[in-house]
Design an enzyme around this catalytic site. Structure first.
Site, PDB file in Angstrom:
ATOM      1  N   HIS A 164      63.098  80.738 -66.354  1.00 25.87           N
ATOM      2  CA  HIS A 164      63.901  81.765 -67.030  1.00 25.87           C
ATOM      3  C   HIS A 164      65.171  81.068 -67.516  1.00 25.87           C
ATOM      4  CE1 HIS A 164      61.653  85.210 -65.082  1.00 25.87           C
ATOM      5  NE2 HIS A 164      61.400  84.237 -64.205  1.00 25.87           N
ATOM      6  N   PHE A 165      65.267  80.825 -68.807  1.00 25.73           N
ATOM      7  CA  PHE A 165      66.433  80.119 -69.350  1.00 25.73           C
ATOM      8  C   PHE A 165      67.458  81.071 -69.974  1.00 25.73           C
ATOM      9  CE2 PHE A 165      64.318  75.661 -69.908  1.00 25.73           C
ATOM     10  CZ  PHE A 165      64.400  75.475 -68.553  1.00 25.73           C
ATOM     11  N   ARG A 166      67.219  82.390 -69.885  1.00 24.08           N
ATOM     12  CA  ARG A 166      68.228  83.438 -70.068  1.00 24.08           C
ATOM     13  C   ARG A 166      68.726  83.648 -71.491  1.00 24.08           C
ATOM     14  NH1 ARG A 166      66.888  85.805 -65.409  1.00 24.08           N
ATOM     15  NH2 ARG A 166      67.750  84.844 -63.530  1.00 24.08           N
ATOM     16  N   HIS A 226      54.004  83.076 -58.367  1.00 26.86           N
ATOM     17  CA  HIS A 226      54.791  82.966 -57.126  1.00 26.86           C
ATOM     18  C   HIS A 226      54.185  83.773 -55.973  1.00 26.86           C
ATOM     19  CE1 HIS A 226      56.335  86.505 -59.103  1.00 26.86           C
ATOM     20  NE2 HIS A 226      57.318  85.895 -59.738  1.00 26.86           N
ATOM     21  N   ASP A 255      59.888  78.832 -61.049  1.00 28.74           N
ATOM     22  CA  ASP A 255      60.525  80.147 -61.196  1.00 28.74           C
ATOM     23  C   ASP A 255      62.039  79.984 -61.271  1.00 28.74           C
ATOM     24  OD1 ASP A 255      60.854  82.840 -61.527  1.00 28.74           O
ATOM     25  OD2 ASP A 255      60.538  83.361 -59.426  1.00 28.74           O
ATOM     26  N   HIS A 295      53.650  89.070 -62.513  1.00 29.80           N
ATOM     27  CA  HIS A 295      54.487  89.219 -61.327  1.00 29.80           C
ATOM     28  C   HIS A 295      53.871  90.369 -60.544  1.00 29.80           C
ATOM     29  CE1 HIS A 295      58.639  89.437 -59.315  1.00 29.80           C
ATOM     30  NE2 HIS A 295      57.884  90.347 -58.715  1.00 29.80           N
ATOM     31  N   HIS A 305      71.493  82.570 -61.539  1.00 27.03           N
ATOM     32  CA  HIS A 305      72.612  83.500 -61.654  1.00 27.03           C
ATOM     33  C   HIS A 305      73.866  82.740 -61.251  1.00 27.03           C
ATOM     34  CE1 HIS A 305      69.901  86.962 -62.031  1.00 27.03           C
ATOM     35  NE2 HIS A 305      69.203  86.437 -61.031  1.00 27.03           N
ATOM     36  N   ASN A 344      62.044  88.017 -70.070  1.00 28.67           N
ATOM     37  CA  ASN A 344      63.034  89.014 -69.655  1.00 28.67           C
ATOM     38  C   ASN A 344      64.450  88.585 -70.026  1.00 28.67           C
ATOM     39  OD1 ASN A 344      62.692  86.983 -67.705  1.00 28.67           O
ATOM     40  ND2 ASN A 344      63.428  88.283 -66.040  1.00 28.67           N
TER      41      ASN A 344
END
Length: 449
Positions: free
Chosen positions: A64-66, A234, A305, A181, A309, A96
């Site tokens: 997840h590189f946001r 996961h 994964d 997921h 944050h 996401n």
């Protein structure tokens, strides 16, 4: 065969489909041209691999590189920078973001953002939702798309698909392997009141074993009903490993380094929010179950994964603290340390980090160190030791749950399509990552003989 190459990786130990032994790797036009003795050959660039082991390029199929929308946590440049420094040659990035990656415009936007900013090759998941299910057979064929990702447990925006009818609608339209997921949102909702403010030890109680296994049983049943292929991300429980061993007709399985390494019986007390992720870190019986899954071949691939944050966000008291932790830069050293400790062989590591990704996602021209494949190589020093530290992490969040852990086995060079992008802990040249291609969606002009 000619005697001149663009690049030769010389003097190392090669580990590939043929076994392990001394060999050189010759590269032309970004692809492997020869593996063997090239002592008499010349090249425009030579990488001295003496003392190193040359592996097929590591592929991390869950990050997840946001970007877009959450760049204060991470972006495509910083995330791929961490990947390259960690020996990873390609990443598959999750939908996401804000906005979510759920249509053709959002996919095109991510590809445009990635060009000449990402250090590694890359692909992006399209998020499967109630709203776009009817078009997923078209969306999953977009260039640069690695497949459809579905969140059965709590997620952001409109990405949550908790109900069987919604999952069924998606599986009926998707032709490629769909990625999930797998946590049961209905049970999670029932158990949220069990969260104790400021007490991270309650996290695996809220998201308990039954939440995971119940969802995975539902998912496998729906996949068989629809004649669909699924990939379960996961996996965290011994019960799921045992169940999924009987579902290999439809299901492939991912585990993460953190679920194989961190023990919830002490990690939540020691790390607090830094140990918080979904599905949760669990205790020793489940860790042992995951390792049985690796030993018995139930597990198909490792993914980090990587879901960073900021430390400020993580400082909020549970359950206000967000779930997720960085991992793309530490995947290789943490897992090579397990190799050094005898928990798995180097050959199994290769299978889980390159060949497994190729099999699951039908990657075109990657996942194998052999003539004709992309010259993606991860060079490692299996004897080198270091202590993992927050300060050494390139991710924008600036921390790792493995801070203070001594590991043996380090990435020393990352080569992507014949271009050296990392050597001895330093990035080289500039970012030239390109979209990964897939056998199921090759455009006619892109197919190579």
């Amino acid at each position: 065969m000619g005697n001149s190459y663009d690049l030769i990786v010389r003097g190392g130990e090669v580990a590939n489909h043929a076994g392990r032994g001394p060999a050189d790797v010759g590269v032309r036009d970004g692809r492997i041209a020869f593996v063997g003795d090239l002592s008499q050959a010349s090249a425009g660039e030579v990488v001295d691999a003496a003392g190193l082991t040359v592996l097929p390029g590591v592929i991390d199929t869950q990050v997840h590189f946001r970007e877009p929308g959450l760049e204060w946590k991470e972006d495509l440049e910083t995330g791929s920078r961490a990947a390259a420094l960690g020996g990873v040659t390609a990443v598959f990035e999750m939908p996401n973001t804000d906005p979510t990656t759920t249509d053709a415009d959002a996919m095109a936007d991510k590809l445009a953002r990635a060009r000449d900013r990402m250090w590694t090759d890359h692909a992006f998941y399209i998020g499967g939702t109630h709203e776009n299910a009817a078009w997923l057979d078209e969306l999953e064929r977009l260039p640069g798309c690695c497949g459809v990702k579905v969140f059965m447990g709590a997620s952001t925006g409109n990405l949550l698909v908790a109900d069987d009818d919604g999952v069924r609608d998606i599986l009926k339209r998707v032709n490629r392997r769909a990625t999930f997921h797998s946590e049961d949102e209905y049970r999670l909702a029932e158990r949220r009141s069990l969260a104790r403010t400021g007490d991270w030890t309650s996290h695996p109680e809220v998201r308990d074993v039954e939440s995971a296994i119940r969802s995975t049983r539902r998912l496998v049943g729906l996949a068989r009903e629809c004649g669909a292929r699924i990939h379960v991300l996961h996996v965290t429980t011994a019960e799921e490993i045992e169940f999924l061993a009987g579902a290999k007709d439809v299901a492939t399985v991912e585990v993460t380094p953190q679920h194989l390494t961190l023990d919830g019986d002490e990690a939540y007390e020691r790390l607090k929010a830094l140990a918080q992720m979904n599905p949760p870190i669990r205790n020793r019986p489940h860790i042992e179950g995951l390792w049985r899954g690796i030993a018995q071949g139930v597990v198909d691939v490792l993914g980090s994964d990587h879901a960073p944050h900021t430390l400020e966000e993580k400082a909020r008291p549970y359950p206000a603290s967000p779930s997720g932790m960085p991992g793309v830069q530490t995947l290789v050293p943490v897992m090579l340390d397990h190799v050094a400790k005898g928990r798995m062989t180097l050959e199994r590591f290769i299978d889980l980090t390159s060949a497994g990704a190729q099999r699951i996602f039908n990657i075109a021209g990657k996942g194998r160190m052999a003539e004709g494949y992309d010259a993606d190589l991860t060079l490692v020093d299996l004897k080198a030791k270091t202590v993992l530290k927050h300060a050494d992490m390139a991710t924008r969040s600036g921390w790792t749950p493995f801070d203070g852990m001594e590991v043996q086995g380090l990435p020393m060079a990352t080569i992507v399509r014949g271009r050296v992008v990392m050597r001895d802990g330093e990035l080289q040249d500039s970012a030239h990552g390109r979209p990964v291609r897939f056998q199921e969606t090759l455009a006619p002009s892109a197919a190579r003989g």
